[in-house]
Design a protein around this motif. Structure first.
Motif, PDB file in Angstrom:
ATOM      1  N   GLY A 164      35.166  48.170 -11.239  1.00  0.00           N
ATOM      2  CA  GLY A 164      33.905  48.269 -12.043  1.00  0.00           C
ATOM      3  C   GLY A 164      33.364  47.058 -11.970  1.00  0.00           C
ATOM      4  N   MET A 165      32.368  46.679 -13.007  1.00  0.00           N
ATOM      5  CA  MET A 165      31.470  45.410 -12.959  1.00  0.00           C
ATOM      6  C   MET A 165      32.407  44.255 -13.331  1.00  0.00           C
ATOM      7  N   VAL A 166      32.231  43.387 -12.795  1.00  0.00           N
ATOM      8  CA  VAL A 166      32.824  42.018 -13.117  1.00  0.00           C
ATOM      9  C   VAL A 166      32.061  40.858 -13.600  1.00  0.00           C
ATOM     10  N   VAL A 167      31.961  40.477 -14.822  1.00  0.00           N
ATOM     11  CA  VAL A 167      30.894  39.700 -15.456  1.00  0.00           C
ATOM     12  C   VAL A 167      31.545  38.583 -15.990  1.00  0.00           C
ATOM     13  N   PRO A 168      31.843  37.488 -15.505  1.00  0.00           N
ATOM     14  CA  PRO A 168      32.288  36.175 -16.250  1.00  0.00           C
ATOM     15  C   PRO A 168      31.220  35.606 -16.923  1.00  0.00           C
ATOM     16  N   LEU A 169      31.638  34.584 -17.828  1.00  0.00           N
ATOM     17  CA  LEU A 169      30.634  34.016 -18.717  1.00  0.00           C
ATOM     18  C   LEU A 169      29.373  33.265 -18.179  1.00  0.00           C
ATOM     19  N   TYR A 170      29.527  32.681 -16.899  1.00  0.00           N
ATOM     20  CA  TYR A 170      28.409  32.160 -16.336  1.00  0.00           C
ATOM     21  C   TYR A 170      27.535  32.947 -15.503  1.00  0.00           C
ATOM     22  N   ARG A 171      28.071  34.221 -15.361  1.00  0.00           N
ATOM     23  CA  ARG A 171      27.263  35.236 -14.526  1.00  0.00           C
ATOM     24  C   ARG A 171      26.370  35.703 -15.818  1.00  0.00           C
ATOM     25  N   LEU A 172      26.763  35.914 -16.829  1.00  0.00           N
ATOM     26  CA  LEU A 172      26.312  36.754 -18.091  1.00  0.00           C
ATOM     27  C   LEU A 172      25.248  35.809 -18.567  1.00  0.00           C
ATOM     28  N   VAL A 173      25.276  34.427 -18.698  1.00  0.00           N
ATOM     29  CA  VAL A 173      24.569  33.581 -19.232  1.00  0.00           C
ATOM     30  C   VAL A 173      23.215  33.491 -18.083  1.00  0.00           C
ATOM     31  N   ARG A 174      23.682  33.402 -16.720  1.00  0.00           N
ATOM     32  CA  ARG A 174      22.542  33.557 -15.728  1.00  0.00           C
ATOM     33  C   ARG A 174      21.726  34.571 -15.889  1.00  0.00           C
ATOM     34  N   ALA A 175      22.199  35.713 -16.095  1.00  0.00           N
ATOM     35  CA  ALA A 175      21.415  37.194 -16.260  1.00  0.00           C
ATOM     36  C   ALA A 175      20.555  37.081 -17.538  1.00  0.00           C
ATOM     37  N   GLN A 224      28.224  56.648 -13.453  1.00  0.00           N
ATOM     38  CA  GLN A 224      26.755  55.880 -13.517  1.00  0.00           C
ATOM     39  C   GLN A 224      26.937  54.447 -13.341  1.00  0.00           C
ATOM     40  N   THR A 225      28.172  53.963 -13.573  1.00  0.00           N
ATOM     41  CA  THR A 225      28.368  52.504 -13.266  1.00  0.00           C
ATOM     42  C   THR A 225      28.551  52.260 -11.690  1.00  0.00           C
ATOM     43  N   ARG A 226      29.041  53.022 -11.104  1.00  0.00           N
ATOM     44  CA  ARG A 226      29.369  53.014  -9.973  1.00  0.00           C
ATOM     45  C   ARG A 226      28.073  53.124  -9.096  1.00  0.00           C
ATOM     46  N   GLY A 227      27.282  54.127  -9.376  1.00  0.00           N
ATOM     47  CA  GLY A 227      25.757  54.282  -8.795  1.00  0.00           C
ATOM     48  C   GLY A 227      25.073  52.797  -8.979  1.00  0.00           C
ATOM     49  N   LEU A 228      25.212  52.446 -10.335  1.00  0.00           N
ATOM     50  CA  LEU A 228      24.512  51.008 -10.273  1.00  0.00           C
ATOM     51  C   LEU A 228      25.003  49.913  -9.668  1.00  0.00           C
ATOM     52  N   MET A 229      26.305  49.897  -8.942  1.00  0.00           N
ATOM     53  CA  MET A 229      26.934  48.932  -8.312  1.00  0.00           C
ATOM     54  C   MET A 229      26.515  49.223  -6.799  1.00  0.00           C
ATOM     55  N   TRP A 230      26.347  50.308  -6.316  1.00  0.00           N
ATOM     56  CA  TRP A 230      25.610  50.663  -5.162  1.00  0.00           C
ATOM     57  C   TRP A 230      24.082  50.074  -5.083  1.00  0.00           C
ATOM     58  N   LEU A 231      23.491  50.252  -6.178  1.00  0.00           N
ATOM     59  CA  LEU A 231      22.117  49.764  -6.113  1.00  0.00           C
ATOM     60  C   LEU A 231      22.070  47.936  -6.075  1.00  0.00           C
ATOM     61  N   ARG A 232      23.160  47.443  -6.893  1.00  0.00           N
ATOM     62  CA  ARG A 232      22.990  45.979  -6.951  1.00  0.00           C
ATOM     63  C   ARG A 232      23.819  45.498  -5.966  1.00  0.00           C
ATOM     64  N   ARG A 301      27.897  62.360   6.566  1.00  0.00           N
ATOM     65  CA  ARG A 301      26.425  62.537   6.116  1.00  0.00           C
ATOM     66  C   ARG A 301      26.560  63.020   4.543  1.00  0.00           C
ATOM     67  N   ARG A 302      27.815  63.775   4.303  1.00  0.00           N
ATOM     68  CA  ARG A 302      28.199  64.131   2.917  1.00  0.00           C
ATOM     69  C   ARG A 302      28.570  63.002   2.013  1.00  0.00           C
ATOM     70  N   ALA A 303      29.173  62.028   2.433  1.00  0.00           N
ATOM     71  CA  ALA A 303      29.480  60.540   1.921  1.00  0.00           C
ATOM     72  C   ALA A 303      28.058  59.883   1.610  1.00  0.00           C
ATOM     73  N   ALA A 304      27.181  59.759   2.311  1.00  0.00           N
ATOM     74  CA  ALA A 304      25.935  59.400   2.161  1.00  0.00           C
ATOM     75  C   ALA A 304      25.222  59.992   1.052  1.00  0.00           C
ATOM     76  N   GLU A 305      25.238  61.425   1.020  1.00  0.00           N
ATOM     77  CA  GLU A 305      24.493  62.057   0.083  1.00  0.00           C
ATOM     78  C   GLU A 305      25.016  61.819  -1.198  1.00  0.00           C
ATOM     79  N   ALA A 306      26.473  61.898  -1.376  1.00  0.00           N
ATOM     80  CA  ALA A 306      27.157  61.380  -2.624  1.00  0.00           C
ATOM     81  C   ALA A 306      26.702  59.939  -3.217  1.00  0.00           C
ATOM     82  N   ILE A 307      26.715  58.906  -2.414  1.00  0.00           N
ATOM     83  CA  ILE A 307      26.252  57.756  -2.714  1.00  0.00           C
ATOM     84  C   ILE A 307      24.700  57.728  -3.415  1.00  0.00           C
TER      85      ILE A 307
END
Length: 379
Positions: A164-175, A224-232, A301-307
């Motif tokens: 999942g998402m990895v958010v250390p302190l420095y990254r949260l403050v930067r965001a 939904q988080t996995r979809g967010l991670m693909w976008l980011r 093709r199906r994997a790309a559609e799933a992403i």
């Protein structure tokens, strides 16, 4: 020269013996009934650590070598000062592993809680951050996960698996400081587990908390988080399962690259999302003929559609429901088209929900495995 050096090179004048330190491993931040902060600390308890010559250790299943200390104050520093009045050892945060933020604190704003962590020199910038539904202190005190001796260490390692998402302190403050992207923090909860036949509670990272500024405004679940991670562009490992003629086929991610390319025409912004992945096929219960190039292309093709489907779910929630740019679209415009961002940035909150998205997702199945057919289907 030797006499002068004797005054300048003294090295132990400010020492604190290890026996005088209370090593803090985990921290939970909640609100108390008076509107201040309720702080819960997980402190290593040397008396409970197994000693040499004790077979199986000194602890029973479900017990951990930590103690918990709670205190309240108008600020975190005041709460710690009041807690220190009743603790014989000085709190030490150099080994702090995770900070849990309760939902009430997160919805009111995490800025005041983070202020102490970024000013205090002892906590490391790499300390892992997480947000909890409901009070965080109760979760910290109830967790007794198996395998790891220290509950805080178990949670840190679970987050660092990068499923999942990895958010250390420095990254949260930067965001929180950067323009064009909003913060997300892993969502942590307790789940029932079994340790040597006894029922205990362990950690589970289940999605993320979504922020607008420093305030929590909603949640995303695992998918939904996995979809967010693909976008980011933050997917580094995991398994993707797709259906082929009604049967599942699983791919394991080897490498992935994601890029956001903005196209700005006046006030109209189109975001081109380009994703390239390389995968192994690790499960083929469908019995597909993996020597066939057509079958390989169908899986890709199906994997790309799933992403794309997962990314679209995350994009829709961010743009239409939460209306907060956790996708990093504004950051992409700011970096790649600074002149356009100077014009669009002040009104980005109104422009972001109207950003159009185009996908270019390519999946490459590199290794189908040693077996060309599923066992029991080869004849």
């Amino acid at each position: 020269m030797l006499v002068v050096a004797a005054f300048l090179l003294t090295g132990c004048w400010d020492r604190i013996e290890i026996n005088d330190r209370a090593i803090v491993l985990g921290m939970a931040v909640d609100r108390d009934p008076r509107g201040g902060f309720l702080l819960t600390l997980s402190v290593a308890d040397p008396a409970r650590f197994p000693r040499p010559g004790q077979p199986g250790g000194a602890l029973q299943p479900g017990q951990k070598p930590v103690s918990y200390v709670q205190g309240s104050g108008r600020t975190l520093a005041e709460a710690l000062s009041l807690m220190q009045e009743s603790e014989p050892r000085r709190f030490f945060f150099g080994h702090l592993k995770v900070v849990l933020i309760g939902e009430q604190v997160a919805r009111q704003g995490i800025g005041p809680a983070l202020d102490f962590l970024v000013r205090e020199p002892q906590p490391r910038p790499e300390v892992m951050m997480a947000v909890t539904p409901g009070p965080a202190g109760s979760l910290l005190m109830q967790a007794t996960p198996p395998l790891e001796s220290l509950p805080s260490e178990a949670l840190r390692e679970l987050i660092r698996l990068r499923l999942g998402m990895v958010v250390p302190l420095y990254r949260l403050v930067r965001a929180l400081y950067e323009e064009g992207i909003e913060a997300v923090v892993p969502r942590v909860e307790l789940v029932p587990m079994v340790d040597d036949g006894l029922r205990v509670k362990g950690w589970r990272v289940n999605g993320v908390g979504v922020f607008r500024g420093d305030r929590l405004v909603g949640w995303l679940d695992d998918g939904q988080t996995r979809g967010l991670m693909w976008l980011r562009g933050e997917v580094q490992r995991g398994t993707l399962t797709v259906d082929i003629d009604g049967s599942p086929v699983s791919l394991r991610l080897l490498r992935a690259r994601s890029q956001l390319r903005p196209v700005v025409e006046g006030d109209r912004v189109v975001m081109e999302v380009r994703v390239v992945t390389e995968d192994d096929l690790v499960d083929n219960p469908a019995g597909l003929d993996l020597t066939s190039p057509a079958a390989i292309r169908d899986i890709e093709r199906r994997a790309a559609e799933a992403i794309i489907k997962r990314a679209e779910v995350a994009r829709t929630i961010a743009q239409q429901q939460l209306r907060t740019d956790i996708l990093g679209f504004g950051d992409a415009v700011r970096r790649r088209a600074p002149a356009a961002w100077a014009r669009l940035g002040p009104a980005w909150a109104e422009i972001f929900p109207r950003v159009e998205v185009r996908y270019d997702v390519r999946v490459f199945l590199r290794r189908p495995g040693l077996a060309t057919a599923s066992p029991g289907r080869s004849r």
